[in-house]
Design a protein around this motif. Structure first.
Motif, PDB file in Angstrom:
ATOM      1  N   GLN A 286      33.661  53.192  22.466  1.00 36.00           N
ATOM      2  CA  GLN A 286      32.870  53.018  23.584  1.00 36.00           C
ATOM      3  C   GLN A 286      32.249  51.420  23.549  1.00 36.00           C
ATOM      4  N   VAL A 287      32.028  50.626  22.441  1.00 37.46           N
ATOM      5  CA  VAL A 287      31.525  49.380  22.362  1.00 37.46           C
ATOM      6  C   VAL A 287      32.445  48.460  22.813  1.00 37.46           C
ATOM      7  N   PHE A 288      33.800  48.879  22.917  1.00 33.13           N
ATOM      8  CA  PHE A 288      34.971  47.972  23.523  1.00 33.13           C
ATOM      9  C   PHE A 288      35.080  47.953  24.989  1.00 33.13           C
ATOM     10  N   SER A 289      34.489  49.020  25.515  1.00 34.03           N
ATOM     11  CA  SER A 289      34.943  49.078  27.031  1.00 34.03           C
ATOM     12  C   SER A 289      34.153  47.839  27.634  1.00 34.03           C
ATOM     13  N   PRO A 290      34.866  47.259  28.749  1.00 32.54           N
ATOM     14  CA  PRO A 290      35.879  47.905  29.515  1.00 32.54           C
ATOM     15  C   PRO A 290      37.410  47.254  28.892  1.00 32.54           C
ATOM     16  N   CYS A 291      37.618  47.058  27.813  1.00 31.49           N
ATOM     17  CA  CYS A 291      38.693  46.561  27.295  1.00 31.49           C
ATOM     18  C   CYS A 291      39.291  47.409  26.117  1.00 31.49           C
ATOM     19  N   ARG A 292      39.274  48.626  26.021  1.00 36.30           N
ATOM     20  CA  ARG A 292      39.324  49.402  24.917  1.00 36.30           C
ATOM     21  C   ARG A 292      41.085  49.547  24.887  1.00 36.30           C
ATOM     22  N   SER A 293      41.775  49.274  25.641  1.00 29.84           N
ATOM     23  CA  SER A 293      43.254  49.140  25.463  1.00 29.84           C
ATOM     24  C   SER A 293      43.499  47.892  24.536  1.00 29.84           C
ATOM     25  N   LEU A 294      43.235  46.832  24.798  1.00 27.22           N
ATOM     26  CA  LEU A 294      43.328  45.797  23.804  1.00 27.22           C
ATOM     27  C   LEU A 294      42.420  45.826  22.403  1.00 27.22           C
ATOM     28  N   ALA A 295      41.395  46.304  22.717  1.00 28.73           N
ATOM     29  CA  ALA A 295      40.974  46.371  21.413  1.00 28.73           C
ATOM     30  C   ALA A 295      41.645  47.493  20.212  1.00 28.73           C
ATOM     31  N   THR A 296      42.377  48.455  21.031  1.00 29.53           N
ATOM     32  CA  THR A 296      43.025  49.441  20.305  1.00 29.53           C
ATOM     33  C   THR A 296      44.443  48.845  19.600  1.00 29.53           C
ATOM     34  N   LEU A 297      45.002  47.795  20.100  1.00 34.72           N
ATOM     35  CA  LEU A 297      46.127  46.844  19.682  1.00 34.72           C
ATOM     36  C   LEU A 297      45.374  46.132  18.642  1.00 34.72           C
ATOM     37  N   HIS A 298      44.450  45.480  18.621  1.00 31.78           N
ATOM     38  CA  HIS A 298      43.866  44.613  17.588  1.00 31.78           C
ATOM     39  C   HIS A 298      43.356  45.437  16.454  1.00 31.78           C
ATOM     40  N   LEU A 299      43.111  46.788  16.667  1.00 27.61           N
ATOM     41  CA  LEU A 299      42.965  47.782  15.620  1.00 27.61           C
ATOM     42  C   LEU A 299      44.129  48.052  14.883  1.00 27.61           C
ATOM     43  N   TRP A 300      44.948  48.473  15.511  1.00 27.15           N
ATOM     44  CA  TRP A 300      46.335  48.723  14.875  1.00 27.15           C
ATOM     45  C   TRP A 300      46.668  47.640  14.233  1.00 27.15           C
ATOM     46  N   ALA A 301      46.869  46.345  14.620  1.00 23.52           N
ATOM     47  CA  ALA A 301      47.270  45.125  14.065  1.00 23.52           C
ATOM     48  C   ALA A 301      46.303  45.002  12.666  1.00 23.52           C
ATOM     49  N   SER A 302      45.152  45.396  12.540  1.00 24.17           N
ATOM     50  CA  SER A 302      44.394  45.027  11.591  1.00 24.17           C
ATOM     51  C   SER A 302      44.819  46.144  10.434  1.00 24.17           C
ATOM     52  N   LEU A 303      45.847  47.057  10.718  1.00 21.62           N
ATOM     53  CA  LEU A 303      46.174  47.854   9.567  1.00 21.62           C
ATOM     54  C   LEU A 303      47.106  47.045   8.545  1.00 21.62           C
ATOM     55  N   THR A 304      47.702  46.339   9.374  1.00 28.10           N
ATOM     56  CA  THR A 304      48.954  45.212   8.864  1.00 28.10           C
ATOM     57  C   THR A 304      48.405  44.297   8.238  1.00 28.10           C
ATOM     58  N   GLU A 305      47.089  43.436   8.883  1.00 25.20           N
ATOM     59  CA  GLU A 305      46.658  42.684   8.218  1.00 25.20           C
ATOM     60  C   GLU A 305      46.060  42.823   6.730  1.00 25.20           C
ATOM     61  N   HIS A 306      45.168  43.850   6.760  1.00 31.91           N
ATOM     62  CA  HIS A 306      44.761  44.297   5.652  1.00 31.91           C
ATOM     63  C   HIS A 306      45.450  45.094   4.465  1.00 31.91           C
ATOM     64  N   ALA A 307      46.596  45.349   4.731  1.00 33.38           N
ATOM     65  CA  ALA A 307      47.663  46.252   3.909  1.00 33.38           C
ATOM     66  C   ALA A 307      47.931  45.773   2.711  1.00 33.38           C
TER      67      ALA A 307
END
Length: 302
Positions: free
Chosen positions: A281-302
């Motif tokens: 909810q904290v990322f509203s109204p941009c939760r779609s791009l926030a999701t993309l960045h969160l997915w990308a963080s999995l690779t960054e921190h792998a």
């Protein structure tokens, strides 16, 4: 042999445009029969208004160079505006990024998620039905198996394109014409085959007005997607994110998103669906791009 024609145009790209994640999304299956990606170039087979076309996109310069080719018999005057819209979708040039960057300047968690990294662009499927197929295929299986099933679907029902070795990703008419037996012979579970065929028939008969859902708003879109047999919250939200291009939705139930949130907030355990919804909810109204960045963080921190 059909006569083939080609039309070209260019789209200016923003100075800070980053094509890598866009190309990676569309080229995620190196053996995909409807895509070919190498370096900064992408070819994509798609159906627009029932016409099989091949798009060639070159991201190597300051402008995106586009070529669209197919049978000369197509009504190209009518098709070219739709081609342009498909390219804008695929390139993520949908206007969402400006709002996301603004949120990153105002909201501490969004700022931390960006943390000096360039804001991403959100690429969509070339048209919404492709996202619906992918979301149903990808339910409760790993990425490599989902990719193999998608490949089988395109090989079964993809449409040949004049002048190209690619197949156009099938539309609802082509998928609805398949039998459950054809799909189960390609390792689809019987339930997954039923869900996919049912979704294609719903789009075809108009009971799911997929092309119009993005204009109806997120609540109406989600309600109609959830009415489909076999479509739950994750599937509906994925279609809303990658197919409809809605800017404020998160695919609740996605394991990668839950893992990324656990790491981002240093939680003791992965959040469940209810907790994920609350945390996003904290990322509203941009939760779609926030999701993309969160997915990308999995690779960054792998």
């Amino acid at each position: 042999m059909q006569q083939v024609v080609e039309y070209g145009f260019a789209l200016d790209l923003p100075e800070d445009y980053q094509a890598a994640s866009v190309l990676a999304y569309h080229g995620r299956d190196p053996a995909g029969p409807a895509e070919w990606q190498q370096g900064s170039r992408l070819r994509k087979g798609l159906l627009l208004a029932g016409c099989p076309l091949c798009l060639q996109l070159d991201f190597s310069g300051p402008a995106l160079q586009v070529k669209a080719s197919g049978a000369a018999s197509h009504d190209w005057d009518a098709l070219l505006p739709s081609v342009r819209q498909a390219v804008l979708r695929m390139a993520g040039l949908n206007g969402q990024r400006a709002a996301w960057m603004q949120l990153g300047r105002q909201q501490p968690d969004a700022a931390r998620l960006l943390a000096g990294k360039p804001a991403l662009w959100l690429p969509l499927t070339a048209e919404p039905f492709e996202a619906l197929c992918w979301a149903i295929i990808g339910q409760q299986i790993n990425l490599s198996f989902a990719t193999a099933l998608r490949r089988s679907l395109i090989q079964l029902s993809g449409v040949p394109i004049a002048g190209s070795t690619l197949l156009a990703h099938p539309g609802p008419e082509q998928v609805a014409a398949l039998s459950a037996e054809q799909l189960t012979a390609q390792r689809f579970s019987r339930s997954k085959a039923s869900y996919l065929l049912g979704a294609a028939r719903a789009v075809l008969d108009g009971s799911l007005p997929l092309a119009d859902l993005s204009r109806q708003g997120a609540e109406a879109a989600e309600r109609q997607l959830l009415a489909l047999h076999g479509v739950g919250p994750w599937t509906a939200r994925y279609v809303m994110l990658r197919g409809l291009g809605l800017g404020d939705c998160a695919p609740i139930g996605d394991s990668g998103l839950a893992t990324a949130l656990q790491r981002f907030y240093a939680l003791a355990a992965r959040p469940d669906a209810r907790q994920t919804e609350q945390l996003m909810q904290v990322f509203s109204p941009c939760r779609s791009l926030a999701t993309l960045h969160l997915w990308a963080s999995l690779t960054e921190h792998a």
